[in-house]
Design a protein around this motif. Sequence first.
Motif, short mmCIF file in Angstrom:
data_model
loop_
_atom_site.label_atom_id
_atom_site.label_comp_id
_atom_site.label_asym_id
_atom_site.label_seq_id
_atom_site.Cartn_x
_atom_site.Cartn_y
_atom_site.Cartn_z
N LEU A 142 20.37 13.95 28.68
CA LEU A 142 21.56 13.13 28.46
C LEU A 142 22.88 13.85 28.75
CD1 LEU A 142 22.43 10.31 27.64
CD2 LEU A 142 22.47 11.07 25.26
N PRO A 143 23.05 15.15 28.38
CA PRO A 143 24.31 15.81 28.71
C PRO A 143 24.64 15.82 30.20
CG PRO A 143 23.14 17.07 27.05
CD PRO A 143 22.19 16.00 27.53
N ILE A 144 23.63 15.76 31.05
CA ILE A 144 23.87 15.69 32.49
C ILE A 144 24.60 14.39 32.81
CG2 ILE A 144 22.81 15.63 34.77
CD1 ILE A 144 20.47 17.25 33.59
N SER A 145 24.09 13.27 32.27
CA SER A 145 24.74 11.98 32.49
C SER A 145 26.13 11.95 31.87
CB SER A 145 23.90 10.86 31.87
OG SER A 145 22.66 10.74 32.53
N GLU A 146 26.25 12.52 30.68
CA GLU A 146 27.53 12.49 29.97
C GLU A 146 28.60 13.28 30.71
OE1 GLU A 146 25.95 11.99 25.36
OE2 GLU A 146 26.32 13.99 26.17
N PHE A 147 28.21 14.39 31.34
CA PHE A 147 29.17 15.27 32.00
C PHE A 147 29.46 14.83 33.43
CE2 PHE A 147 30.52 19.49 33.72
CZ PHE A 147 31.55 19.74 32.81
N ARG A 148 28.61 13.97 33.99
CA ARG A 148 28.73 13.58 35.40
C ARG A 148 30.13 13.06 35.74
NH1 ARG A 148 24.88 9.78 35.86
NH2 ARG A 148 23.37 11.02 37.01
N ALA A 197 15.91 16.96 35.84
CA ALA A 197 17.29 17.30 36.20
C ALA A 197 17.65 16.76 37.57
CB ALA A 197 17.49 18.81 36.16
N HIS A 198 16.71 16.77 38.50
CA HIS A 198 16.98 16.23 39.83
C HIS A 198 17.27 14.73 39.74
CE1 HIS A 198 16.18 19.51 42.72
NE2 HIS A 198 15.42 20.00 41.74
N GLU A 199 16.51 14.02 38.91
CA GLU A 199 16.72 12.57 38.81
C GLU A 199 17.99 12.23 38.03
OE1 GLU A 199 14.24 8.51 37.71
OE2 GLU A 199 13.20 10.43 37.93
#
Length: 369
Positions: A287-293, A307-309
């Motif tokens: 989720l932090p990946i989506s949040e930081f995007r 992580a790739h997806e």
Amino acid sequence: MAVKTIVVSAVNIRRGGTLKILRDCLSYLSTMATDSNFRIVAIVHNKELVKFDGIEYIEMPAIIKNWGKRLWCEYVTMHKISKELFPVDLWLSLHDTTPRVLARKQAMYCQTSFPFLKLRWRDIIFDYKIVLFGLFTYFAYRINIYRNNHIIVQADWLKQKFSRMLNVDPEVFIVAPPQESDKIWPEKKMDKDTYDFLYVSIADCHKNIEEICRAAEILEKEVGKDKFNVYLTIDGTENRYSRWIYRTWGHVDSIRFLGYLTRQEVDDHYANAECVIFPSRIETWGLPISEFRSTRKPMLLANLPYAHEASIGCDKVAFFNPEDPDELAGLMKQLLMNDESSLHPVVGHSQCNDTKVYGWDELFECLLK
């Protein structure tokens, strides 16, 4: 028109990302409950954690005490409840099991990827429950699995993995990625003396926090301790794993132990950080990946399928071996030197899936067809 009854069972959910999913689910269903054609029933650990208007709650606080109680609940108690509520139009289990219930349609939400975690010996030392839970879910998923009309996952890679593991037709799966943040972030501050890295995570051993600590220690020796900070959202008191982290790397000056953060505090650190690092060994999504995007700032991510997806559409990403702190330290050093040559946009696409939905409204529309 006959009243449609929707039941959500989630007796084991009480913290972290799974609790957020339960809250989001019930928040949406509370809007459906305003329609007199729907009756919404939630079976939960504690209704105060997920209280929304228009929903009937059945609390089961004792179920978390042991797995014996959990299994009895799933395959005996839930059956009795379904008979009392009959007819049930949709029974949605939000926590990785398929209860034995009487319902016109049944669905399960897969919230853990632990069956695919590559175990280490120290995982047993730090938190044997995660190891046992991974083994438990590996077998628990199979019980009554063919009763489900739909199985919900957050990512295509999980769909493929579960389809093979459970021998279930891929067409049964619904892929429901977490909703994207539309937050508008402030402009980056240009007067900072340090480059700030951030890892938002709980203190579980699969989060691989030690990878960042080792990389920070290596980087300090190369560039000094005053050039950068690494912010971690643990404080070293949460459990055996975090105590080991703090005891081993607490002396490293660049590592900042923040402890638990509120939602607003997390957003503040996203705004101030130059880069997010995410070295977790397994995630359903990350989720932090989506949040930081939406910050459009650099991310250093474990070179793993989740992580790739999750990073598709991100502007500045570099992937690293989550077991190689030297590689991570090298990428961090490049960013410190204003060298972003290792960063690239993630332009790949997820696999085509006719049953991919975005948002709870689309999900329940699909479930209730």
